[in-house]
Motif scaffolding. Sequence first.
Motif, mmCIF file in Angstrom:
data_model
loop_
_atom_site.group_PDB
_atom_site.id
_atom_site.type_symbol
_atom_site.label_atom_id
_atom_site.label_comp_id
_atom_site.label_asym_id
_atom_site.label_seq_id
_atom_site.Cartn_x
_atom_site.Cartn_y
_atom_site.Cartn_z
ATOM 1 N N PRO A 250 -1.116 4.075 -1.525
ATOM 2 C CA PRO A 250 -1.019 5.314 -0.750
ATOM 3 C C PRO A 250 -0.812 5.060 0.730
ATOM 4 C CG PRO A 250 -3.288 4.892 -1.426
ATOM 5 C CD PRO A 250 -2.432 3.892 -2.142
ATOM 6 N N HIS A 251 -1.047 3.828 1.168
ATOM 7 C CA HIS A 251 -0.818 3.549 2.588
ATOM 8 C C HIS A 251 0.681 3.502 2.926
ATOM 9 C CE1 HIS A 251 -1.972 0.117 0.216
ATOM 10 N NE2 HIS A 251 -2.010 -0.784 1.165
ATOM 11 N N TYR A 252 1.533 3.596 1.919
ATOM 12 C CA TYR A 252 2.959 3.836 2.209
ATOM 13 C C TYR A 252 3.114 5.171 2.934
ATOM 14 C CZ TYR A 252 8.012 4.448 1.278
ATOM 15 O OH TYR A 252 9.368 4.635 1.397
ATOM 16 N N ARG A 253 2.283 6.147 2.549
ATOM 17 C CA ARG A 253 2.333 7.444 3.235
ATOM 18 C C ARG A 253 1.927 7.283 4.699
ATOM 19 N NH1 ARG A 253 0.244 9.651 -2.078
ATOM 20 N NH2 ARG A 253 -1.871 9.318 -1.393
ATOM 21 N N ARG A 254 0.927 6.443 4.945
ATOM 22 C CA ARG A 254 0.546 6.155 6.346
ATOM 23 C C ARG A 254 1.700 5.504 7.085
ATOM 24 N NH1 ARG A 254 0.555 0.960 8.092
ATOM 25 N NH2 ARG A 254 -0.888 0.278 6.463
ATOM 26 N N PHE A 255 2.369 4.560 6.430
ATOM 27 C CA PHE A 255 3.489 3.872 7.060
ATOM 28 C C PHE A 255 4.587 4.882 7.425
ATOM 29 C CE2 PHE A 255 7.616 1.874 6.998
ATOM 30 C CZ PHE A 255 7.424 0.716 7.727
ATOM 31 N N GLY A 327 -16.129 2.438 5.267
ATOM 32 C CA GLY A 327 -15.405 1.439 6.044
ATOM 33 C C GLY A 327 -14.282 2.067 6.856
ATOM 34 N N LYS A 328 -13.247 1.300 7.065
ATOM 35 C CA LYS A 328 -12.200 1.812 7.953
ATOM 36 C C LYS A 328 -11.414 2.961 7.318
ATOM 37 C CE LYS A 328 -8.399 -1.406 7.022
ATOM 38 N NZ LYS A 328 -7.393 -2.257 7.649
ATOM 39 N N CYS A 329 -11.389 3.065 5.986
ATOM 40 C CA CYS A 329 -10.742 4.239 5.379
ATOM 41 C C CYS A 329 -11.511 5.507 5.757
ATOM 42 C CB CYS A 329 -10.650 4.101 3.862
ATOM 43 S SG CYS A 329 -9.399 2.925 3.303
ATOM 44 N N ALA A 331 -13.036 5.997 8.463
ATOM 45 C CA ALA A 331 -12.832 6.246 9.886
ATOM 46 C C ALA A 331 -11.376 6.531 10.227
ATOM 47 C CB ALA A 331 -13.298 5.021 10.682
ATOM 48 N N CYS A 332 -10.546 6.564 9.216
ATOM 49 C CA CYS A 332 -9.096 6.546 9.479
ATOM 50 C C CYS A 332 -8.533 7.944 9.696
ATOM 51 C CB CYS A 332 -8.387 5.887 8.300
ATOM 52 S SG CYS A 332 -6.614 5.700 8.565
ATOM 53 N N ASN A 333 -7.617 8.048 10.634
ATOM 54 C CA ASN A 333 -6.947 9.312 10.903
ATOM 55 C C ASN A 333 -5.925 9.677 9.823
ATOM 56 O OD1 ASN A 333 -5.875 6.946 12.084
ATOM 57 N ND2 ASN A 333 -4.429 8.120 13.297
ATOM 58 N N CYS A 338 -3.749 9.469 2.873
ATOM 59 C CA CYS A 338 -3.715 8.138 2.266
ATOM 60 C C CYS A 338 -5.013 7.917 1.483
ATOM 61 C CB CYS A 338 -3.519 7.066 3.342
ATOM 62 S SG CYS A 338 -3.723 5.389 2.731
ATOM 63 N N GLY A 339 -6.032 7.436 2.154
ATOM 64 C CA GLY A 339 -7.305 7.176 1.471
ATOM 65 C C GLY A 339 -7.385 5.817 0.817
ATOM 66 N N GLY A 340 -6.280 5.076 0.824
ATOM 67 C CA GLY A 340 -6.301 3.748 0.228
ATOM 68 C C GLY A 340 -6.356 3.797 -1.288
ATOM 69 N N SER A 341 -5.973 2.694 -1.914
ATOM 70 C CA SER A 341 -6.055 2.607 -3.371
ATOM 71 C C SER A 341 -7.509 2.486 -3.767
ATOM 72 C CB SER A 341 -5.269 1.397 -3.887
ATOM 73 O OG SER A 341 -5.642 1.125 -5.224
ATOM 74 N N ASP A 358 -6.300 -4.047 1.127
ATOM 75 C CA ASP A 358 -4.977 -4.582 1.441
ATOM 76 C C ASP A 358 -4.202 -3.688 2.399
ATOM 77 O OD1 ASP A 358 -5.568 -6.693 -0.173
ATOM 78 O OD2 ASP A 358 -4.345 -6.048 -1.865
ATOM 79 N N CYS A 359 -4.885 -3.148 3.390
ATOM 80 C CA CYS A 359 -4.215 -2.332 4.411
ATOM 81 C C CYS A 359 -4.390 -2.994 5.769
ATOM 82 C CB CYS A 359 -4.787 -0.920 4.445
ATOM 83 S SG CYS A 359 -4.101 0.093 5.783
ATOM 84 N N ALA A 360 -3.281 -3.130 6.479
ATOM 85 C CA ALA A 360 -3.312 -3.817 7.773
ATOM 86 C C ALA A 360 -3.646 -2.877 8.922
ATOM 87 C CB ALA A 360 -1.951 -4.474 8.030
HETATM 88 S S1 SF4 Z 1 -7.318 2.355 6.636
HETATM 89 FE FE1 SF4 Z 1 -7.477 3.269 4.570
HETATM 90 S S2 SF4 Z 1 -6.959 5.444 4.852
HETATM 91 FE FE2 SF4 Z 1 -6.236 4.352 6.678
HETATM 92 S S3 SF4 Z 1 -4.100 3.844 6.262
HETATM 93 FE FE3 SF4 Z 1 -5.338 2.077 5.619
HETATM 94 S S4 SF4 Z 1 -5.726 2.411 3.459
HETATM 95 FE FE4 SF4 Z 1 -5.061 4.368 4.311
#
Ligand code: SF4
Length: 380
Positions: A250-255, A327-329, A331-333, A338-341, A358-360
């Motif tokens: 789902p972090h493709y959506r963030r990208f 964690g950082k998900c 705290a993420c904008n 996204c929300g991460g896998s 696996d998100c940078a």
């Molecule tokens: S930190 Fe988590 S929510 Fe934010 S872009 Fe990465 S995977 Fe998605």
Amino acid sequence: MTLPPGNQRTTLSFVSRPPISYSPADFGHSPLLVFWELTRACDLVCQHCRACAQPTRHPNELDTATSLKLIDAITLFPKPPMLILTGGDPLKRDDLRQLVKHAVERKLHVALTPSATPLLTLDAVRELQDMGLAGLAMSLDGATAAHHDTFRGVAGSYDRTLSIIQGATAMGMHVQVNTTVTRSNFDQIETMAETLRPLGIGTWSVFFLVPVGRGLATERMSPEAYDLAFAKLWKLAGEMPYRIKTTEAPHYRRFVAQHAPEQAARAVLSVPTNDGRGVMFVSHTGDIYPTGFLPKKCGKFPADSPVDIYQNSPVFTELRDPNRLKGKCGACNFKTVCGGSRARAYAVTRDYLAAEPDCAYIPPGWTPTGPANQRLALTS
Ligand code: SF4
């Protein structure tokens, strides 16, 4: 990074036409997609197989009568989802046609993810299409026969896959191609995209490895490699005649939101499905999970109602709440889009609400040295 304008970009797609009308307002009561693992039997021995498929059917598979009841139960969602019959190889079930017919008669959109074995013929595809099968998803995991066949564990799989794709699209079937991206085929992304260009497919679904089943942990890519893969896919999405989507990334959506926010708002972010959020999985024995890659059992059919489990299971409801992310998900904008896998977080940490491993991306104000459950006030 400069990216070209796109014409078919979306992470939203359906394996069939017509697409189902679905919005985030439906998340709480109905999934968009129900994946039903009809069987774990399969004649392939894929390196990354989630199901650890076996040559023969499990004695405790749902029998035909119970399977028909499961289809009826799935129609009870307020917004009936698309039913994706997967495996293993669904063609290993001799009642497959009866199940497809029943689901179509119950007004469900039905798609199939068969294995490329001698059981899959164009006559079989045509027969299923005549019954109302809405789409077919085929796996292609390398730019060459040698790579794909090694991955799938059977010689000739590559040629059979391309032949079925060409034949199915020629008969008007909507075809989605599924590809698992790993370290070993990362360099083949562009070549695979070109291979697919003339085949008439509707969607290329690029799956990012979750280390479960036979998903080899050694094939897992670095977080930085994900963003490089996303850049490749986003560029290709502007060039290819088919849609490109990601699965378990789902972090493709963030990208996309970072690099082309105007496109993201229009197409990519409108229905941000994730494990348990718009998605549900039923195993060959009736166990109910958020997805096939998140082995957190939430119920079992027929004892439990799929509708009740999806709507009320604490696991499902937590997965649908971005404010529960850690964690950082957390705290993420980008956490709402996204929300991460959640499956990869669970596979790596055993906590399905933990940060995507696996998100940078580093969210504004986030400090990696903070406590595990840190939720910082966002600075933007
Ligand atoms: S930190 Fe988590 S929510 Fe934010 S872009 Fe990465 S995977 Fe998605």
